[in-house]
Design an enzyme around this catalytic site. Structure first.
Site, PDB file in Angstrom:
ATOM      1  N   ARG A 157      -3.345  12.498   2.231  1.00 28.74           N
ATOM      2  CA  ARG A 157      -2.181  13.377   2.113  1.00 28.74           C
ATOM      3  C   ARG A 157      -1.441  13.205   0.790  1.00 28.74           C
ATOM      4  O   ARG A 157      -0.428  13.861   0.567  1.00 28.74           O
ATOM      5  CB  ARG A 157      -1.238  13.101   3.285  1.00 28.74           C
ATOM      6  CG  ARG A 157      -1.903  13.304   4.635  1.00 28.74           C
ATOM      7  CD  ARG A 157      -1.080  12.779   5.792  1.00 28.74           C
ATOM      8  NE  ARG A 157       0.085  13.593   6.039  1.00 28.74           N
ATOM      9  CZ  ARG A 157       1.337  13.190   5.901  1.00 28.74           C
ATOM     10  NH1 ARG A 157       1.580  11.964   5.503  1.00 28.74           N
ATOM     11  NH2 ARG A 157       2.340  13.989   6.154  1.00 28.74           N
ATOM     12  N   LYS A 196       0.831  -1.205   0.000  1.00 27.27           N
ATOM     13  CA  LYS A 196       0.000   0.000   0.000  1.00 27.27           C
ATOM     14  C   LYS A 196       0.861   1.249   0.000  1.00 27.27           C
ATOM     15  O   LYS A 196       0.584   2.224  -0.704  1.00 27.27           O
ATOM     16  CB  LYS A 196      -0.912  -0.001   1.221  1.00 27.27           C
ATOM     17  CG  LYS A 196      -1.546   1.367   1.521  1.00 27.27           C
ATOM     18  CD  LYS A 196      -2.025   1.457   2.951  1.00 27.27           C
ATOM     19  CE  LYS A 196      -2.482   2.852   3.315  1.00 27.27           C
ATOM     20  NZ  LYS A 196      -1.405   3.825   3.478  1.00 27.27           N
ATOM     21  N   ASN A 197       1.922   1.266   0.824  1.00 23.44           N
ATOM     22  CA  ASN A 197       2.727   2.469   0.979  1.00 23.44           C
ATOM     23  C   ASN A 197       3.648   2.738  -0.207  1.00 23.44           C
ATOM     24  O   ASN A 197       4.363   3.737  -0.206  1.00 23.44           O
ATOM     25  CB  ASN A 197       3.558   2.385   2.267  1.00 23.44           C
ATOM     26  CG  ASN A 197       2.703   2.559   3.506  1.00 23.44           C
ATOM     27  OD1 ASN A 197       1.569   3.041   3.425  1.00 23.44           O
ATOM     28  ND2 ASN A 197       3.220   2.157   4.653  1.00 23.44           N
ATOM     29  N   ASP A 245       4.090   1.324  12.200  1.00 21.35           N
ATOM     30  CA  ASP A 245       2.846   0.677  11.791  1.00 21.35           C
ATOM     31  C   ASP A 245       2.700  -0.738  12.368  1.00 21.35           C
ATOM     32  O   ASP A 245       1.623  -1.332  12.286  1.00 21.35           O
ATOM     33  CB  ASP A 245       2.747   0.614  10.260  1.00 21.35           C
ATOM     34  CG  ASP A 245       2.405   1.959   9.653  1.00 21.35           C
ATOM     35  OD1 ASP A 245       2.015   2.874  10.402  1.00 21.35           O
ATOM     36  OD2 ASP A 245       2.522   2.103   8.423  1.00 21.35           O
ATOM     37  N   ASP A 253      -5.211  10.137   8.321  1.00 20.47           N
ATOM     38  CA  ASP A 253      -5.602   9.436   9.546  1.00 20.47           C
ATOM     39  C   ASP A 253      -5.459  10.325  10.772  1.00 20.47           C
ATOM     40  O   ASP A 253      -4.604  11.200  10.827  1.00 20.47           O
ATOM     41  CB  ASP A 253      -4.722   8.188   9.740  1.00 20.47           C
ATOM     42  CG  ASP A 253      -5.107   7.071   8.790  1.00 20.47           C
ATOM     43  OD1 ASP A 253      -6.284   7.022   8.398  1.00 20.47           O
ATOM     44  OD2 ASP A 253      -4.240   6.264   8.451  1.00 20.47           O
ATOM     45  N   ILE A 292       7.887   7.804  16.682  1.00 19.08           N
ATOM     46  CA  ILE A 292       7.595   8.371  15.364  1.00 19.08           C
ATOM     47  C   ILE A 292       6.418   9.337  15.417  1.00 19.08           C
ATOM     48  O   ILE A 292       6.498  10.468  14.927  1.00 19.08           O
ATOM     49  CB  ILE A 292       7.308   7.256  14.344  1.00 19.08           C
ATOM     50  CG1 ILE A 292       8.452   6.223  14.341  1.00 19.08           C
ATOM     51  CG2 ILE A 292       7.119   7.851  12.944  1.00 19.08           C
ATOM     52  CD1 ILE A 292       9.815   6.784  13.999  1.00 19.08           C
TER      53      ILE A 292
END
Length: 444
Positions: free
Chosen positions: A102, A30-31, A316, A126, A338
Site C-alpha cells: 500500500r 519497519k512502520n 499489531d 496483507d 482497529i
C-alpha cells in the site's frame, strides 16, 4: 507436481521447547522507514536515514523510488540509506512493484508537488480485512488534487499548487495521517488534520520533516497543524526502534520461560504493553539502554484487553499476545477495534491445541466501529493448553510472527510456509531467534 513445488518453497523448521536466553539488538522501525523514504521525494537534496531495518518492505519502496529517478546508496552493514531525487523522471508508478503493497498511495503528494501529475496502481497489502484508502483520497482532494480511478489505476492531477485544508478523518488512520502530513508540508497555507493518529512512528516522521524545514505542531484533541512551506531541504535522521519486534521477542521470552535483554527497546513506545505485563505479574527491568524480559515457570493469569489507537494497546501486538494467552491460567478476552478481520490466524492455533472462540459482539468498553456489524472481532482464549507442532501457512506479517511464537513453545517441530511475509516485515528474525537459542532452521 504441486507437492514438489510446495516442498521446494522456502520454509522454517521450528522445534519448540528451548528457553530463549541472551541479548539481541532491535532493528529500526519497519512502520517508519518506508514513509521516511517517501518523504525524501519532497526535496531534490540528499536525505540520509540511519538505523534502518533491512527488510522486504524497504526493498520494495527503494525500487519504487528508483523507477521514479531516485539515486540510492544502501549500506546494509551500517544500516544507513542515502537517497537523492534531484529529478523525477516518471510520475507513473508501475503495477509490477507498486501493486504489491500500500506504500504507493503515499507517493501521490510528492509526485503532485514535483510533477503536477501522478499515476499509481490500486494498492495491495496483507490479507487482514479491507483497508480502503478513501481517507487518503478524500484528504488529497480537499487539498486540491483531482483524482479519478480507471482500469486499476488512480490518475491524479494538481493543475495548481496544492493548498491547505481542514481535514477531519473519520478514524485516526496511521497511514492516512502520514500521507497528509507529507503532502501538507509543501501545500500553500495551513492544513489542519483533525482526529489524527499520533503513533510514535508518526512523531518520528514529523521529526524528520522538521529537520527538512517543515512546520508541524501537535495540538490537543488529536489535531495536527501544518504550515506549508515553499521548499524543503535534505536532512539526516536516525530511526526509532521497532516496537513490534520488541513485543514479539518479549512474548517469545515469556512463552519459552527464558531471559532476554532487548537492546534499544524504548520504554516510551511500549507503555501500554508494559502496563499489560504488570497486570499479569510478568517481570521486566528497564534501563537506559533497553529492557530485560524475564520468564517464569508459573503460568500468568488470564486478562481482558482491547486494541486501540495510540496510546492504547496496539493492534499489531494482538496476535503475539493471543499466543501468550493460550499459556495463561483462565479465560482471557481480546476485543479488536482497529481491523474487523484480524483473527483468521487463530484457526491454526486451534489446530495446535489452543482453545479459542470468536464472536461478533463487542466484548469490551472501547467505542467500536464494528458494533452490530457481525464481524468476528472479539476473541475468548481458555488456557493454559499445551500446543503441538503442525504445518503452518502464514497469511500476513503479524499473524506469521505469532505462528513462529506458537511453534517455539509447542511440542515437536512445526513447518512454517509463507516466510516471505516474515522477511517483508522483520529483519533477520530467524537469525536473532537462533542467537538466543531457538531451534529454527531456514530451508531453501
Amino acid at each position: 507436481m504441486f507437492e514438489v513445488e510446495e516442498h521446494q518453497a522456502p520454509h522454517y523448521l521450528v522445534t519448540g521447547g528451548s528457553p530463549l536466553q541472551g541479548e539481541v539488538t532491535l532493528s529500526g522501525a519497519k512502520n517508519a522507514v518506508t514513509k521516511m523514504v517517501i518523504a525524501s521525494l519532497l526535496t531534490s537534496d540528499t536525505c540520509t536515514l540511519r538505523n534502518i531495518p533491512i527488510l522486504g518492505d524497504l526493498e520494495l519502496t527503494v525500487k519504487l523510488c528508483q523507477e521514479l529517478g531516485s539515486q540510492i546508496q544502501l549500506d546494509r552493514d551500517k544500516h544507513t540509506l542515502s537517497i537523492n531525487t534531484n529529478e523525477i523522471v516518471d510520475y507513473r508508478v508501475s503495477s509490477a512493484v507498486g501493486g504489491l503493497n500500500r506504500i504507493c498511495v503515499m507517493m501521490i503528494g510528492p509526485l503532485l508537488h514535483r510533477c503536477g501529475e501522478a499515476v499509481i496502481p490500486l494498492p495491495g497489502g496483507d490479507r487482514i480485512g479491507p483497508r480502503p484508502i478513501n481517507f487518503h483520497i478524500q484528504g488529497l482532494q480537499q487539498m486540491g488534487a483531482k483524482i479519478t480511478e480507471k482500469d486499476g489505476y488512480y490518475y491524479c492531477q494538481a493543475p495548481e499548487r496544492l493548498h491547505g485544508a481542514t481535514i477531519s478523518l473519520p478514524f485516526p488512520s496511521v497511514m492516512a495521517t502520514e500521507n497528509l502530513l507529507i503532502t501538507a508540508s509543501l501545500a500553500k497555507g495551513v492544513t489542519i488534520i483533525e482526529n489524527a493518529a499520533n503513533e510514535p512512528e508518526i512523531v518520528d516522521l514529523v521529526k524528520m520533516l522538521q529537520k527538512m524545514g517543515a512546520i508541524i505542531e501537535f495540538k490537543v484533541d488529536r489535531r495536527i497543524v501544518i504550515e506549508g512551506v515553499k521548499s524543503l531541504h535534505g536532512a539526516s535522521h536516525t530511526l526509532l526502534s521497532d516496537r513490534n519486534e520488541a513485543v514479539s521477542l518479549a512474548v517469545a521470552t515469556y512463552l519459552t520461560k527464558g531471559d532476554v535483554y532487548l537492546r534499544h527497546a524504548q520504554q516510551d513506545t511500549l507503555l501500554s504493553f508494559l502496563n499489560t505485563l504488570l497486570k499479569m505479574g510478568l517481570r521486566f527491568e528497564v534501563d537506559d539502554e533497553g529492557i530485560r524480559f524475564i520468564g517464569d515457570t508459573k503460568a500468568p493469569p488470564a486478562i481482558s484487553l482491547e486494541t486501540d489507537v495510540h496510546p492504547g494497546f496496539m493492534t499489531d501486538w494482538q496476535q503475539p499476545f493471543t499466543v501468550l494467552l493460550t499459556q495463561s491460567e483462565g479465560m482471557s478476552v481480546i476485543h479488536e477495534t482497529i481491523y474487523e478481520d484480524r483473527f483468521g490466524y487463530t484457526t491454526a492455533l486451534e489446530r495446535m491445541g489452543a482453545h479459542i472462540g470468536l464472536y461478533p459482539k463487542c466484548l469490551g468498553e472501547v467505542p467500536c466501529r464494528f458494533r452490530e456489524k457481525q464481524h468476528m472481532h472479539s476473541c475468548v482464549v481458555r488456557g493454559p493448553t499445551p500446543l503441538v507442532a503442525t504445518r503452518l501457512d502464514i497469511p500476513d506479517i503479524r499473524a506469521g510472527c505469532s505462528y513462529i511464537l506458537a511453534a517455539l513453545c509447542a511440542e515437536g517441530t512445526s513447518t512454517v510456509y509463507g516466510i516471505e511475509h516474515i522477511e517483508r516485515g522483520y529483519e533477520h528474525l530467524d537469525v536473532k531467534l537462533r542467537s538466543l537459542g531457538a531451534r529454527i532452521e531456514k530451508v531453501l
